[in-house]
Design a protein around this motif. Structure first.
Motif, short mmCIF file in Angstrom:
data_model
loop_
_atom_site.label_atom_id
_atom_site.label_comp_id
_atom_site.label_asym_id
_atom_site.label_seq_id
_atom_site.Cartn_x
_atom_site.Cartn_y
_atom_site.Cartn_z
N LEU A 61 -1.19 7.38 -5.72
CA LEU A 61 -2.53 7.94 -5.70
C LEU A 61 -2.50 9.41 -5.30
O LEU A 61 -3.22 10.24 -5.88
CB LEU A 61 -3.42 7.15 -4.74
CG LEU A 61 -4.86 7.65 -4.57
CD1 LEU A 61 -5.58 7.72 -5.90
CD2 LEU A 61 -5.62 6.75 -3.59
N ALA A 68 0.83 -1.21 0.00
CA ALA A 68 0.00 0.00 0.00
C ALA A 68 0.86 1.26 0.00
O ALA A 68 0.38 2.32 -0.40
CB ALA A 68 -0.91 0.00 1.23
N ILE A 99 -12.82 4.81 -0.77
CA ILE A 99 -11.69 4.01 -0.27
C ILE A 99 -12.08 3.30 1.02
O ILE A 99 -11.88 2.09 1.17
CB ILE A 99 -10.46 4.91 -0.06
CG1 ILE A 99 -9.89 5.34 -1.41
CG2 ILE A 99 -9.40 4.19 0.77
CD1 ILE A 99 -8.73 6.30 -1.30
N SER A 159 -4.22 10.21 0.20
CA SER A 159 -2.85 9.89 -0.22
C SER A 159 -2.13 9.01 0.78
O SER A 159 -1.33 8.15 0.39
CB SER A 159 -2.06 11.18 -0.42
OG SER A 159 -1.77 11.80 0.82
N SER A 201 -6.09 0.74 -2.60
CA SER A 201 -5.42 1.85 -3.26
C SER A 201 -5.59 1.78 -4.77
O SER A 201 -5.67 2.81 -5.45
CB SER A 201 -3.94 1.88 -2.89
OG SER A 201 -3.36 0.62 -3.15
N PHE A 231 -0.38 4.11 -2.51
CA PHE A 231 -0.99 5.33 -1.99
C PHE A 231 -0.15 6.57 -2.31
O PHE A 231 -0.69 7.66 -2.49
CB PHE A 231 -1.22 5.21 -0.48
CG PHE A 231 -2.51 4.53 -0.13
CD1 PHE A 231 -3.71 5.06 -0.56
CD2 PHE A 231 -2.52 3.38 0.62
CE1 PHE A 231 -4.92 4.43 -0.24
CE2 PHE A 231 -3.71 2.75 0.94
CZ PHE A 231 -4.92 3.27 0.51
#
Length: 610
Positions: free
Chosen positions: A254, A247, A413, A297, A428, A251
């Motif tokens: 993202l 992740a 999410i 984020s 994510s 992330f």
């Protein structure tokens, strides 16, 4: 000399391209593999049994190659507050040391890593049937590439500085050799020398944190134990291979994606329309934006980079002081550490076994409490500043319509995790797919030219973080095997005040740790030791996690040592000196809010399913 430097530069360029292309590709492949796993399981009800295994194999390669990219770009986390204050000659020596120590660590580690990878040859992966050397080979390859990068950089320094640093390291090695009987005789007190004195000296002199951890661990094992050094590589492998940590890069990517697509700007514009006319309204907008963006984020640098460039110009136009702006930006970074999907929350879940879903649920209200505390200070400090014009209802409604897809993303999410659509690692990719669709078809802002730099930035930041986790895992193993955890448990058991006394001691400890080590390495080192003690003291694990995360956040963003403060200054393009005198009321508000969270467990556990 100029010709030699030119040759070195060309070699570095070729090496950089050779590493960056496959590393960027790995980030993309990881996204597609995990997203395919979600779609196959949830949409077609026919899961790919190999997707997690392939993702795990690729992840270790991404971690090691990302660490190489970070080293080539000089983006490994390091403390420079002390080095920057040295005189030029001593500063040059410190810069040589910051490269020489990683080179020494990597040179010792490389043959051990090769042995470790060869030992994995006979092991076959269960789903794909591949030899495990396919995965474990990432460690020696990454180690060799980082070593080569260090050596190429070392030859760029002045010969006199190289000789001086080499002589100092040789003298230290010789002294440790002759001091071995004494170090063994004093028992666990030698931990103070290796993991306090030696480690602190390296960190303060600017050695990248991950390499400082690894070097201290290697030196400890070589000097006072007979443990084979392959244990360092195996612990690093374990620390960097947890699939939940995948992740981290996803992330990070993202966070960069929502900035590139304009989603972050849309959220901030809506909040500014609501509160821009209130005295100090843009401070509240900043706090609200950091709260919302942190839920997307998961990385503080990405959060601040998404918010500050949008708000700071307007805040300056209204007369806000540079120091005031960077102070509240730093404080809001500490405030939002518990807001899911924070990387620290994911790290705690991976190293302590606490449910990540429970941590995600428990982190929302503590962050809100600290936001309110910061809002009170912001209201008081902004009482002499100008206010903007009140936006009309039509303008607010228009901004809401534009921002609605962005505002929905944190809920998408969280719902995906809570409803079991995707794991904390996979969710994510749902966010990435959502942001991509919004950027392409709703906001119509998707710059394909920025995609490659974003992939590299993702790999670089992730590699730096994961190397710290890997070496910190090895250090935590060394500390645990030495009996340190038992001694610490006995000392903590004597703290008066029961569970609340334990929480107060933990707050002090993690404020200090956060200012020196940052959140993730501190959690990896001390989480496995202290969370069992919290259970023994009848402190809820989720509650304890919120307290220590917020305490680390205060340390991380508190000058003069907190590196998060300097990151905020860099992102806001404000001199660090400007905020030194203005940040303390905000830090005071954070401490008050932290004590409230510590004293009222319901703030962390009230919404957990019993």
């Amino acid at each position: 000399m100029a010709e030699q430097q030119g040759v070195i530069g060309r070699i570095e360029t070729v090496l950089r391209i050779a590493v960056e292309l496959p590393t960027a590709a790995l980030v993309l492949v990881e996204i597609f593999v995990l997203l395919a796993g979600v779609v196959s399981r949830f949409v077609f009800h026919h899961p790919f049994v190999w997707s997690d295994e392939l993702a795990s194999i690729l992840f270790l390669w991404l971690a090691m190659l990302g660490a190489v990219v970070a080293l080539q770009r000089m983006q490994h986390m390091r403390l420079t507050a002390v080095v920057s204050r040295l005189r030029p000659v001593r500063r040059d020596l410190a810069e040589v040391l910051a490269v020489a120590v990683p080179a020494l660590f990597l040179a010792i580690l490389l043959p051990v890593a090769c042995d470790y990878a060869l030992e994995e040859y006979e092991i076959v992966t269960p789903a794909l049937g591949w030899s495990n050397i396919v995965r474990a080979g990432a460690i020696p390859v990454g180690t060799a590439l980082m070593l080569l990068s260090c050596l190429l950089r070392l030859v760029r320094f002045r010969l006199g500085s190289l000789i001086a640093v080499a002589a100092a390291l040789a003298a230290l090695a010789l002294g440790l050799h002759f001091a071995q009987p004494l170090l063994k005789a004093i028992g666990n007190w030698n931990l103070v020398f290796f993991f306090v004195v030696l480690l602190a000296a390296g960190v303060l002199l600017g050695v990248p944190i991950g390499f400082a951890f690894g070097t201290a661990t290697l030196v400890f094992l070589m000097c006072v134990t007979r443990v084979p050094l392959t244990i360092v590589v195996s612990r690093m492998d374990e620390g960097m291979s947890g699939l939940v940590l995948l992740a981290v890069p996803l992330f990070v990517f993202l966070g960069l994606l929502i900035d590139m697509t304009g989603m972050a700007r849309a959220m901030v514009a809506f909040l500014a329309g609501l509160l821009g006319h209130v005295r100090g309204g843009l401070y509240y907008v900043l706090l609200g934006a950091m709260y919302l963006v942190s839920g997307i984020s998961g990385a503080k640098a990405a959060d601040m980079a998404a918010v500050a460039p949008v708000l700071f110009p307007e805040m300056k136009r209204r007369g806000s002081n540079d120091g005031e702006m960077v102070s509240i930006l730093s404080a809001s970074g500490a405030m939002s550490e518990t807001i899911p999907p924070s990387l620290v929350l994911i790290t705690i879940g991976s190293v302590t076994g606490v449910s990540i879903a429970a941590l995600f649920t428990g982190g929302l209200l503590p962050g809100f409490v600290l936001a309110v505390a910061l809002g009170v200070v912001a209201w008081w400090r902004s009482r002499h500043e100008a206010v903007g014009e009140r936006a009309s209802r039509q303008e607010i409604l228009r901004a809401l319509v534009v921002a609605l897809p962005s505002l929905l993303l944190p809920f998408v999410i969280r719902s995906a995790v809570v409803e079991g659509v995707a794991t904390a690692t996979e969710v994510s990719t749902i966010g990435i797919a959502y942001a991509t669709v919004m950027g392409l078809f709703v906001y119509r802002r998707f710059d394909w030219r920025r995609l490659y730099p974003m992939l590299l930035e993702t790999a670089s930041l992730s590699g730096a973080i994961l190397l710290i986790i890997g070496t910190a895992t090895a250090m935590a193993w060394a500390l645990t095997q030495s009996g340190f955890s038992r001694d610490l448990a006995l000392a903590m058991a004597k703290v008066p005040g029961g569970g609340f006394g334990f929480l107060l001691i933990s707050i002090v400890a993690f404020v200090v740790l956060g200012s020196v080590l940052e959140g993730i390495p501190a959690i990896v080192l001390f989480g496995p030791l202290l969370f069992p003690m919290a259970r023994a003291a009848h402190v809820n694990e989720v509650h304890y996690a919120m307290v220590v995360i917020l305490a680390m956040g205060v340390g991380l963003f508190a000058p003069p040592l907190g590196v998060g403060y300097y990151a905020a200054c860099a992102i806001g393009q404000v001199s660090p000196d400007a905020g030194m005198k203005r940040i303390w009321p905000y830090l005071g508000a954070l401490l008050v809010g932290l004590l409230a969270v510590a004293a009222i467990p319901w703030l962390s556990t009230g919404f957990l399913k019993t």
